[in-house]
Design a protein around this motif. Sequence first.
Motif, mmCIF file in Angstrom:
data_model
loop_
_atom_site.group_PDB
_atom_site.id
_atom_site.type_symbol
_atom_site.label_atom_id
_atom_site.label_comp_id
_atom_site.label_asym_id
_atom_site.label_seq_id
_atom_site.Cartn_x
_atom_site.Cartn_y
_atom_site.Cartn_z
ATOM 1 N N LYS A 32 0.831 -1.202 0.000
ATOM 2 C CA LYS A 32 0.000 0.000 0.000
ATOM 3 C C LYS A 32 0.870 1.258 0.000
ATOM 4 C CE LYS A 32 -4.024 -2.030 2.240
ATOM 5 N NZ LYS A 32 -5.014 -1.848 1.194
ATOM 6 N N TYR A 33 1.936 1.239 0.775
ATOM 7 C CA TYR A 33 2.809 2.408 0.872
ATOM 8 C C TYR A 33 3.406 2.763 -0.487
ATOM 9 C CZ TYR A 33 6.352 5.643 2.412
ATOM 10 O OH TYR A 33 7.114 6.771 2.557
ATOM 11 N N VAL A 34 3.941 1.789 -1.181
ATOM 12 C CA VAL A 34 4.552 2.033 -2.494
ATOM 13 C C VAL A 34 3.522 2.578 -3.483
ATOM 14 C CG1 VAL A 34 5.559 0.864 -4.511
ATOM 15 C CG2 VAL A 34 6.442 0.413 -2.230
ATOM 16 N N ASN A 35 2.299 2.074 -3.412
ATOM 17 C CA ASN A 35 1.261 2.501 -4.344
ATOM 18 C C ASN A 35 0.656 3.862 -4.017
ATOM 19 O OD1 ASN A 35 1.439 0.210 -5.969
ATOM 20 N ND2 ASN A 35 0.028 -0.923 -4.673
ATOM 21 N N ARG A 36 0.641 4.253 -2.771
ATOM 22 C CA ARG A 36 -0.091 5.459 -2.364
ATOM 23 C C ARG A 36 0.773 6.658 -2.018
ATOM 24 N NH1 ARG A 36 -4.923 2.533 0.886
ATOM 25 N NH2 ARG A 36 -5.886 1.665 -0.964
ATOM 26 N N PHE A 37 2.064 6.442 -1.801
ATOM 27 C CA PHE A 37 2.964 7.542 -1.458
ATOM 28 C C PHE A 37 4.022 7.643 -2.542
ATOM 29 C CE2 PHE A 37 0.907 6.337 2.403
ATOM 30 C CZ PHE A 37 0.750 7.522 3.117
ATOM 31 N N ALA A 38 4.088 8.813 -3.206
ATOM 32 C CA ALA A 38 5.017 9.012 -4.323
ATOM 33 C C ALA A 38 6.447 8.708 -3.908
ATOM 34 C CB ALA A 38 4.914 10.455 -4.827
ATOM 35 N N HIS A 39 7.212 8.113 -4.820
ATOM 36 C CA HIS A 39 8.601 7.774 -4.515
ATOM 37 C C HIS A 39 9.422 9.027 -4.205
ATOM 38 C CE1 HIS A 39 12.178 5.349 -4.334
ATOM 39 N NE2 HIS A 39 12.771 6.198 -5.150
ATOM 40 N N ASP A 40 9.079 10.136 -4.861
ATOM 41 C CA ASP A 40 9.811 11.392 -4.639
ATOM 42 C C ASP A 40 9.055 12.317 -3.689
ATOM 43 O OD1 ASP A 40 7.718 11.934 -6.344
ATOM 44 O OD2 ASP A 40 8.899 13.178 -7.713
ATOM 45 N N ILE A 41 8.304 11.752 -2.757
ATOM 46 C CA ILE A 41 7.479 12.520 -1.830
ATOM 47 C C ILE A 41 8.318 13.524 -1.041
ATOM 48 C CG2 ILE A 41 7.691 10.819 0.038
ATOM 49 C CD1 ILE A 41 4.720 11.471 0.718
#
Length: 132
Positions: A50-59
């Motif tokens: 869920k984290y990988v899908n919902r939080f941008a990698h470059d957040i």
Amino acid sequence: RTQKMSNDNTKAFEATLREQLEAPYIHFEHPPAFHGIRMGHGPVDLFSTKYVNRFAHDIQANVNGQQVGHDELKKRLLSVQKHYDTSAHYTSSQGENGSVVTVIEWKKNDQPFKLTATAQLGNGHQVQNLKL
């Protein structure tokens, strides 16, 4: 139309936080083996998925006044999860400049907790910018 999108973002962000904090985290330092043979895939780590899908990698994330990157933010959310209770009360609203704000309050072992999260969401309601 702007009001509808704002309302959609507010609901989406609240759902993202709730589902993230309630998702099981499963991690093995060294995968178990049976007589030296790895027996297929282990359980699915829903928290990380869920984290990988919902939080941008470059957040762009700020936690307690400290800038943190994608990996550190995940660790911080896992830390919150250790104290989280699924009976938490969520209150969400529209913030400034199109941001969304969610306040989460709960008690665990008679100790009150409160987390305020402000975010900017991108395409697909992915969290692009977060302040905790």
